[in-house]
Scaffold this active site. Structure first.
Site, PDB file in Angstrom:
ATOM      1  CB  CYS A 128      -0.924  -0.057   1.215  1.00 40.32           C
ATOM      2  SG  CYS A 128      -1.062   1.436   2.139  1.00 40.32           S
ATOM      3  CD  GLU A 129      -0.127   5.178  -4.159  1.00 42.15           C
ATOM      4  OE1 GLU A 129       0.505   4.599  -5.060  1.00 42.15           O
ATOM      5  OE2 GLU A 129      -0.828   6.183  -4.371  1.00 42.15           O
ATOM      6  CG  HIS A 130      -2.236   5.993   1.212  1.00 45.42           C
ATOM      7  ND1 HIS A 130      -3.599   5.871   1.062  1.00 45.42           N
ATOM      8  CD2 HIS A 130      -1.827   6.806   0.214  1.00 45.42           C
ATOM      9  CE1 HIS A 130      -4.004   6.586   0.022  1.00 45.42           C
ATOM     10  NE2 HIS A 130      -2.942   7.156  -0.510  1.00 45.42           N
ATOM     11  CG  HIS A 131      -0.530   3.040   5.890  1.00 46.36           C
ATOM     12  ND1 HIS A 131      -1.686   3.047   5.131  1.00 46.36           N
ATOM     13  CD2 HIS A 131      -0.757   3.863   6.935  1.00 46.36           C
ATOM     14  CE1 HIS A 131      -2.587   3.837   5.702  1.00 46.36           C
ATOM     15  NE2 HIS A 131      -2.047   4.345   6.802  1.00 46.36           N
ATOM     16  CD  GLN A 136      -8.497  -4.040  -3.004  1.00 44.69           C
ATOM     17  OE1 GLN A 136      -8.134  -4.009  -1.833  1.00 44.69           O
ATOM     18  NE2 GLN A 136      -9.568  -4.707  -3.398  1.00 44.69           N
ATOM     19  CG  HIS A 182      -5.783  -3.109   2.262  1.00 44.64           C
ATOM     20  ND1 HIS A 182      -5.188  -2.219   1.419  1.00 44.64           N
ATOM     21  CD2 HIS A 182      -6.733  -3.750   1.530  1.00 44.64           C
ATOM     22  CE1 HIS A 182      -5.757  -2.292   0.222  1.00 44.64           C
ATOM     23  NE2 HIS A 182      -6.696  -3.210   0.272  1.00 44.64           N
ATOM     24  CB  CYS A 208      -2.320  -0.011   6.373  1.00 39.96           C
ATOM     25  SG  CYS A 208      -3.411   0.006   4.950  1.00 39.96           S
TER      26      CYS A 208
HETATM   27 ZN    ZN Z   1      -2.509   1.666   3.746  1.00 42.28          ZN
END
Ligand code: ZN
Length: 187
Positions: free
Chosen positions: A78-81, A119, A147, A149
Protein backbone atom coordinates in the site's frame (compact mmCIF):
# COMPACT_ATOMS: atom_id res chain seq x y z
CA UNK A 1 10.92 5.15 -15.37
CA UNK A 2 12.74 5.00 -12.04
CA UNK A 3 15.74 3.00 -11.05
CA UNK A 4 16.37 1.07 -7.82
CA UNK A 5 19.15 2.63 -5.73
CA UNK A 6 20.06 0.11 -3.03
CA UNK A 7 22.45 2.49 -1.26
CA UNK A 8 19.64 5.00 -0.75
CA UNK A 9 17.32 2.31 0.59
CA UNK A 10 19.98 1.07 3.02
CA UNK A 11 20.66 4.59 4.31
CA UNK A 12 16.92 5.23 4.69
CA UNK A 13 16.30 2.04 6.66
CA UNK A 14 19.22 2.92 8.95
CA UNK A 15 17.63 6.33 9.60
CA UNK A 16 14.23 4.74 10.11
CA UNK A 17 15.64 2.40 12.77
CA UNK A 18 17.26 5.36 14.52
CA UNK A 19 14.01 7.28 14.19
CA UNK A 20 12.03 4.66 16.10
CA UNK A 21 14.67 4.73 18.83
CA UNK A 22 16.48 1.52 17.93
CA UNK A 23 20.20 0.84 17.98
CA UNK A 24 20.80 0.05 14.32
CA UNK A 25 24.17 -1.50 15.13
CA UNK A 26 22.92 -4.19 17.48
CA UNK A 27 23.51 -7.71 16.11
CA UNK A 28 19.89 -8.41 15.17
CA UNK A 29 19.56 -5.23 13.10
CA UNK A 30 23.04 -4.88 11.64
CA UNK A 31 22.22 -6.64 8.37
CA UNK A 32 18.63 -5.39 8.16
CA UNK A 33 19.16 -2.31 5.92
CA UNK A 34 21.07 -4.36 3.33
CA UNK A 35 18.53 -7.18 3.54
CA UNK A 36 15.61 -4.80 3.01
CA UNK A 37 17.38 -3.14 0.08
CA UNK A 38 17.69 -6.55 -1.60
CA UNK A 39 14.06 -7.37 -0.82
CA UNK A 40 12.79 -4.04 -2.18
CA UNK A 41 14.66 -4.70 -5.39
CA UNK A 42 12.29 -7.64 -5.83
CA UNK A 43 8.99 -6.36 -4.45
CA UNK A 44 9.27 -2.94 -6.12
CA UNK A 45 10.71 -4.22 -9.40
CA UNK A 46 7.55 -3.10 -11.19
CA UNK A 47 8.43 0.59 -10.69
CA UNK A 48 11.15 0.21 -13.33
CA UNK A 49 9.24 -2.13 -15.63
CA UNK A 50 6.71 -1.67 -18.37
CA UNK A 51 3.80 -3.44 -16.70
CA UNK A 52 1.98 -3.80 -19.99
CA UNK A 53 4.77 -5.63 -21.85
CA UNK A 54 3.07 -8.99 -21.24
CA UNK A 55 0.05 -7.89 -23.26
CA UNK A 56 1.98 -6.90 -26.36
CA UNK A 57 2.04 -10.32 -28.04
CA UNK A 58 -1.52 -11.13 -29.11
CA UNK A 59 -3.17 -13.91 -31.10
CA UNK A 60 -6.04 -13.81 -33.56
CA UNK A 61 -9.09 -15.91 -32.62
CA UNK A 62 -12.46 -16.60 -34.18
CA UNK A 63 -14.20 -17.67 -30.99
CA UNK A 64 -15.02 -14.59 -28.94
CA UNK A 65 -16.41 -16.24 -25.81
CA UNK A 66 -15.65 -14.80 -22.38
CA UNK A 67 -12.23 -15.65 -20.92
CA UNK A 68 -11.92 -15.69 -17.14
CA UNK A 69 -8.71 -16.02 -15.18
CA UNK A 70 -9.73 -16.29 -11.54
CA UNK A 71 -8.00 -16.63 -8.17
CA UNK A 72 -4.79 -14.91 -9.25
CA UNK A 73 -3.02 -14.70 -5.89
CA UNK A 74 -1.09 -11.45 -5.50
CA UNK A 75 0.94 -9.47 -2.99
CA UNK A 76 1.39 -5.72 -3.20
CA UNK A 77 2.36 -2.82 -0.96
CA UNK A 78 0.00 0.00 0.00
CA UNK A 79 1.42 3.34 -1.07
CA UNK A 80 0.03 5.17 1.95
CA UNK A 81 1.68 3.03 4.64
CA UNK A 82 4.18 0.81 2.77
CA UNK A 83 2.52 -2.21 4.37
CA UNK A 84 1.42 -5.26 2.38
CA UNK A 85 -2.01 -5.86 0.99
CA UNK A 86 -2.71 -9.22 -0.60
CA UNK A 87 -5.49 -11.39 -1.90
CA UNK A 88 -6.92 -12.55 -5.19
CA UNK A 89 -7.58 -10.92 -8.52
CA UNK A 90 -10.19 -12.13 -11.01
CA UNK A 91 -9.84 -10.93 -14.57
CA UNK A 92 -12.29 -11.48 -17.43
CA UNK A 93 -12.58 -10.19 -20.96
CA UNK A 94 -14.67 -10.80 -24.02
CA UNK A 95 -12.31 -10.78 -27.02
CA UNK A 96 -12.99 -9.01 -30.24
CA UNK A 97 -10.74 -11.18 -32.39
CA UNK A 98 -7.62 -10.77 -30.22
CA UNK A 99 -6.38 -12.68 -27.16
CA UNK A 100 -3.18 -13.05 -25.14
CA UNK A 101 -1.56 -16.19 -23.75
CA UNK A 102 -3.34 -17.30 -20.57
CA UNK A 103 -0.38 -16.78 -18.24
CA UNK A 104 -0.03 -13.17 -19.42
CA UNK A 105 -3.02 -11.94 -17.44
CA UNK A 106 -1.47 -13.18 -14.20
CA UNK A 107 1.91 -11.72 -15.22
CA UNK A 108 0.28 -8.37 -15.85
CA UNK A 109 -1.34 -8.42 -12.42
CA UNK A 110 2.03 -9.28 -10.90
CA UNK A 111 4.01 -6.44 -12.46
CA UNK A 112 1.37 -3.87 -11.51
CA UNK A 113 1.57 -5.22 -7.93
CA UNK A 114 5.32 -4.70 -7.65
CA UNK A 115 5.18 -1.01 -6.92
CA UNK A 116 3.64 1.16 -4.22
CA UNK A 117 -0.03 0.70 -4.99
CA UNK A 118 -3.63 1.37 -4.10
CA UNK A 119 -6.13 -1.40 -4.62
CA UNK A 120 -8.52 0.86 -6.57
CA UNK A 121 -5.70 2.04 -8.81
CA UNK A 122 -4.39 -1.50 -9.33
CA UNK A 123 -7.84 -2.72 -10.41
CA UNK A 124 -8.12 0.18 -12.81
CA UNK A 125 -4.64 -0.19 -14.29
CA UNK A 126 -5.18 -3.88 -15.09
CA UNK A 127 -8.52 -3.21 -16.82
CA UNK A 128 -7.16 -0.22 -18.76
CA UNK A 129 -4.09 -2.14 -19.94
CA UNK A 130 -6.28 -4.97 -21.27
CA UNK A 131 -8.59 -2.50 -23.03
CA UNK A 132 -5.62 -0.73 -24.60
CA UNK A 133 -3.80 -3.82 -25.91
CA UNK A 134 -6.63 -6.22 -26.77
CA UNK A 135 -9.46 -3.79 -27.56
CA UNK A 136 -11.92 -6.43 -26.33
CA UNK A 137 -15.71 -6.09 -26.26
CA UNK A 138 -15.56 -5.83 -22.49
CA UNK A 139 -13.37 -6.22 -19.41
CA UNK A 140 -14.18 -6.96 -15.80
CA UNK A 141 -11.60 -6.95 -13.01
CA UNK A 142 -12.41 -7.72 -9.39
CA UNK A 143 -9.87 -7.69 -6.57
CA UNK A 144 -10.44 -8.90 -3.02
CA UNK A 145 -7.68 -8.13 -0.54
CA UNK A 146 -6.69 -7.81 3.07
CA UNK A 147 -4.73 -4.67 3.96
CA UNK A 148 -2.28 -4.91 6.85
CA UNK A 149 -2.60 -1.14 7.36
CA UNK A 150 -6.20 -1.86 8.33
CA UNK A 151 -5.83 -5.16 10.13
CA UNK A 152 -2.60 -4.80 12.17
CA UNK A 153 -3.19 -1.20 13.25
CA UNK A 154 -5.91 1.41 13.40
CA UNK A 155 -9.35 -0.15 13.30
CA UNK A 156 -7.88 -3.70 13.57
CA UNK A 157 -10.38 -5.87 11.80
CA UNK A 158 -8.43 -9.05 11.07
CA UNK A 159 -9.47 -10.84 7.91
CA UNK A 160 -11.69 -8.04 6.64
CA UNK A 161 -11.64 -7.89 2.87
CA UNK A 162 -11.73 -4.88 0.60
CA UNK A 163 -13.35 -5.55 -2.77
CA UNK A 164 -12.84 -3.34 -5.80
CA UNK A 165 -14.41 -3.71 -9.23
CA UNK A 166 -13.84 -2.18 -12.64
CA UNK A 167 -16.38 -3.01 -15.34
CA UNK A 168 -15.95 -1.83 -18.92
CA UNK A 169 -17.61 -2.23 -22.30
CA UNK A 170 -20.10 -5.07 -22.85
CA UNK A 171 -19.96 -6.09 -19.16
CA UNK A 172 -21.18 -2.65 -18.13
CA UNK A 173 -24.13 -2.78 -20.53
CA UNK A 174 -25.22 -6.35 -19.92
CA UNK A 175 -26.13 -7.63 -16.49
CA UNK A 176 -26.26 -11.23 -17.75
CA UNK A 177 -22.57 -11.06 -18.65
CA UNK A 178 -21.77 -9.72 -15.19
CA UNK A 179 -23.77 -12.52 -13.61
CA UNK A 180 -21.92 -15.11 -15.69
CA UNK A 181 -18.66 -13.62 -14.42
CA UNK A 182 -19.79 -13.74 -10.76
CA UNK A 183 -20.99 -17.31 -11.19
CA UNK A 184 -17.65 -18.41 -12.65
CA UNK A 185 -15.65 -16.61 -9.98
CA UNK A 186 -17.87 -17.75 -7.08
CA UNK A 187 -16.48 -15.26 -4.58
ZN1 ZN B 1 -2.51 1.67 3.75
Amino acid sequence: MGKIDKNKIEAAIGLLLEGIGEDKNRPGLKETPARIARMYEEIFAGVCENSESHLEKTFIVENNEMIVEKDIVFYSVCEHHLLPFFGKAHVAYIPDGKVVGLSKLARTVETFCRRPQLQEQLTHQIATAIMRHLAPRGVMVVIEAEHLCMTMRGIKKPGSQTITTVIKGAFADDERLQNTFWRMVKM
